[in-house]
Design an enzyme around this catalytic site. Structure first.
Site, PDB file in Angstrom:
ATOM      1  N   SER A 118       6.001  -2.032 -10.030  1.00 10.88           N
ATOM      2  CA  SER A 118       5.925  -1.115  -8.891  1.00 10.88           C
ATOM      3  C   SER A 118       6.284  -1.860  -7.614  1.00 10.88           C
ATOM      4  O   SER A 118       6.064  -3.075  -7.504  1.00 10.88           O
ATOM      5  CB  SER A 118       4.508  -0.545  -8.756  1.00 10.88           C
ATOM      6  N   TYR A 131      -4.712  -1.708  -8.016  1.00 16.42           N
ATOM      7  CA  TYR A 131      -3.459  -1.282  -8.646  1.00 16.42           C
ATOM      8  C   TYR A 131      -2.309  -2.220  -8.279  1.00 16.42           C
ATOM      9  O   TYR A 131      -1.559  -2.679  -9.146  1.00 16.42           O
ATOM     10  CB  TYR A 131      -3.128   0.150  -8.220  1.00 16.42           C
TER      11      TYR A 131
END
Length: 229
Positions: A118, A131
């Site tokens: 990501s 995250y």
């Protein structure tokens, strides 16, 4: 993947049965076979069952895509739920270790692993500290495993999307209807969120023979977000 000739096993949570059946229809429409496996990959034994189930269905394993992940927003670390942190690490990175461990014995020269990273792993995100941390770990995991497996002819790469319009977005926002307004607008030079198909092709490329000289790489599909970082 199915349109490029792949028979596919995929894992999903039991509550996602309707979406899973829709996905199965698309795979079969492309003329390929689908093997559906409802299970939670946070359990190591389920990672083993997923690989075993695929091998039982198809007898070979050429491509592993590690795409399962979760995120929950938290504005201040002093308020973070440590159980959520543990669940996030368990699914996002530890399950990836397990899936690769159990898949690699079945993979031969020319096989490929593609991990979902990501943009948050590179830029950070103040509301997604746990995250983002898992995604940074995935980038390093990808590079390290690529070096380890290169002598065997197994390539390991990753894709790092930016803001993509997927169910993950509304599912992890406190007020989905309000927070989805203007998603991605102003965040990137392209001034919009990406669509799944706009990053899916990167996974197909890395899995295919056209990506044979790519290993330990991370392809970024962010609409240019990092140019503004």
């Amino acid at each position: 993947m199915a349109r490029e000739g792949a028979d596919i096993s995929f894992v999903y949570l039991p509550e996602e049965e309707e979406d899973a059946q829709d996905t199965k229809k698309y795979i079969e429409k492309a003329g390929r076979k689908a093997n559906l496996m409802p299970m939670d990959l946070r359990k190591n034994e389920n990672c083993q069952k997923a690989v075993d189930g695929h091998m039982k269905a198809f007898g070979r394993l050429n491509v592993l895509v590690n795409n399962s992940a979760m995120q929950e927003m938290c504005d201040d670390l002093k308020d973070i739920d440590l159980d959520v942190v543990e669940k996030t690490f368990r699914l996002n990175i530890l399950a990836m270790f397990a899936m690769c461990k159990f898949a690699l014995p079945h993979m031969k020269r020319g096989s490929s692993i593609v991990n979902s990273c990501s943009v948050a792993g590179y830029m950070g995100n103040p509301q997604l500290v746990d995250y983002s941390s898992t995604k940074g770990a995935i980038a390093t995991f990808t590079r390290s495993l690529a070096q380890q497996q290169a002598p065997k002819g197994i390539r390991v790469n990753a894709v790092a999307p930016g803001i993509i319009w997927t169910p993950l977005q509304p599912a992890t926002k406190g007020n989905p209807a309000e927070n989805m307004k203007g998603l991605g607008v102003g965040s990137a030079p392209l001034n919009r969120p990406g669509m799944p198909i706009e990053v899916a092709t990167a996974y197909v490329f890395l899995a295919s023979p056209y990506g044979n000289y790519f290993t330990g790489e991370v392809i970024h599909g962010t609409g240019g977000i990092e140019m503004q970082g």
